[in-house]
Design an enzyme around this catalytic site. Structure first.
Site, mmCIF file in Angstrom:
data_model
loop_
_atom_site.group_PDB
_atom_site.id
_atom_site.type_symbol
_atom_site.label_atom_id
_atom_site.label_comp_id
_atom_site.label_asym_id
_atom_site.label_seq_id
_atom_site.Cartn_x
_atom_site.Cartn_y
_atom_site.Cartn_z
ATOM 1 N N HIS A 325 0.832 -1.212 0.000
ATOM 2 C CA HIS A 325 0.000 0.000 0.000
ATOM 3 C C HIS A 325 0.863 1.258 0.000
ATOM 4 O O HIS A 325 2.079 1.215 0.256
ATOM 5 C CB HIS A 325 -0.953 0.008 1.195
ATOM 6 N N CYS A 343 3.851 -4.615 6.331
ATOM 7 C CA CYS A 343 3.403 -4.306 4.973
ATOM 8 C C CYS A 343 4.562 -3.857 4.092
ATOM 9 O O CYS A 343 5.656 -3.555 4.573
ATOM 10 C CB CYS A 343 2.343 -3.209 5.008
#
Length: 398
Positions: A325, A343
């Site tokens: 992301h 992430c």
């Protein structure tokens, strides 16, 4: 003159003897017969025509029949003329007569808790009619089980996409359930079912899908016995496609990820991976699979003191909290340090570029970290198994 007359008589006698001798030889050519008429009668007895022998399945008086079981009429020594299977409302059940007219098979689903009646006729080789008759009753299930798929009609997925069939409750007879599952592919693709839990079976190809493969998956469970008085509620199926090949390859030690599409690298992004020194934040090595994508996604991790943090262009790659992301606040570390909570952080613009081209089912191959992805890390962890270990999870494995 007298001698001439006697010679002629002798010749006549010889002729009669020859005729008698020939007749005797003809009779001896056919043992056990004394004439042409008697031979014809024996042959007729040997080829006597047989009456039709009719069989119905389920048989007359059968009870608690599973609707998914075969329902059929067959005949030997004859042909079927008419066959009718009638439900309790008097409606005829659809069926199909075979080309040789020796069998008739039901082609529609039977109902639960109903009585069906056979009728019809067959013509035997003896020229006489035989009757098709009988009745049977289907089971009233104690419990019904349904199934759902993770793929949909006319959708396109990435080359690592697993097929998942999820059942509404625990499956006690996994072998029976697995026999009702099928995957058809063009081109032909080697793959196997595996039970990843008591309620879910996944199908995975041995290697990544070949791009542009056409796939149809079916779970034909209606009317099926699935153990402990449980029966299938309805069939489900889907036909979908595999798209282009796209693989992400990322190395946590280089702080970069490459996007390879159809064998050609189309991007090399600077990334910040999970903090390696904290087991709760590290990005796992292994083959991840894109599960979903979201234009914005709210992230929370109370353990690390943040809740409802909205991030742009979020692509989920596991069920353990790993996403690719955008995050503007970590741009300073991207390509240099791993500071995330597991992430893969990109700049918002690069995250958008990746987001626009990604498909559910794309593989994301991560290397270099201190921890490895395992089956416990999510629903799409199918590629964490070796092929040999994967096939052992089939209920039909020998």
């Amino acid at each position: 003159m007298i001698r001439l007359h006697n010679r002629r008589g002798a010749l006549i006698g010889l002729g009669l003897a020859a005729v008698l001798t020939l007749g005797a030889c003809s009779g001896n050519d056919s043992p056990g017969t004394t004439g042409i008429g008697q031979t014809t009668t024996a042959n007729a007895q040997e080829t006597a025509a047989s009456p039709a022998k009719v069989s119905v399945q389920p048989g007359d008086g059968a009870k608690d029949v599973a609707p998914g079981d075969a329902a059929q009429v067959t005949v030997t020594d004859g042909e079927l003329q008419t066959v009718t299977l009638t439900n309790p409302d008097g409606k005829q059940v659809a069926g199909e007569l075979s080309a040789d007219k020796r069998s008739w098979t039901v082609t529609e689903d039977l109902g639960y808790g109903k009585t069906y009646t056979w009728s019809g006729t067959a013509l035997g080789q003896d020229g006489k009619q035989a009757t098709v008759a009988g009745s049977f009753s289907t089971v009233s299930p104690r419990k019904q089980l349904s199934a759902s798929l993770n793929v949909g009609d006319d959708q396109t997925y990435g080359i690592a996409m697993p097929i998942a069939v999820t059942f509404s409750s625990k499956v006690t007879d996994k072998a029976a359930a697995e026999r009702a599952l099928s995957v058809e592919t063009t081109p032909e693709t080697e793959g196997s079912w595996a039970w990843v839990s008591d309620t879910s079976a996944h199908w995975r190809p041995k290697e990544y899908w070949q791009p542009n493969t056409q796939v149809k998956v079916s779970a034909n469970i209606y009317g099926l016995r699935i153990g402990d008085g449980t029966y299938g509620k309805r069939d489900v199926s889907a036909a979908f496609s595999i798209g282009r090949s796209q693989i992400v390859r990322g190395d946590t030690t280089t702080h970069h990820m490459q996007v390879i599409r159809d064998g050609v690298q189309i991007a090399d992004y600077p990334v910040s991976y999970g903090l390696d020194s904290d087991p709760g934040r590290v990005t796992h090595s292994g083959v991840h699979v894109v599960m979903s994508k979201h234009a914005t996604y709210s992230m929370s991790n109370p353990r690390y003191g943040y809740t409802d943090v909205n991030v742009p262009w979020a692509v989920r790659i596991s069920n353990n909290g790993e996403f690719i992301h955008g995050l503007a606040s970590s741009v300073w570390a991207q390509g240099k340090q791993n500071v995330s909570h597991g992430c893969l952080n990109l700049s918002p613009s690069r995250a958008k570029e990746y987001y626009d081209g990604v498909l559910t089912g794309d593989p994301v191959e991560i290397t270099g970290s201190t921890q490895t992805l395992s089956a416990k890390d999510g629903d799409y962890s199918d590629w964490t198994y070796s092929w040999a270990d994967w096939t052992k999870l089939s209920a039909l494995a020998s």
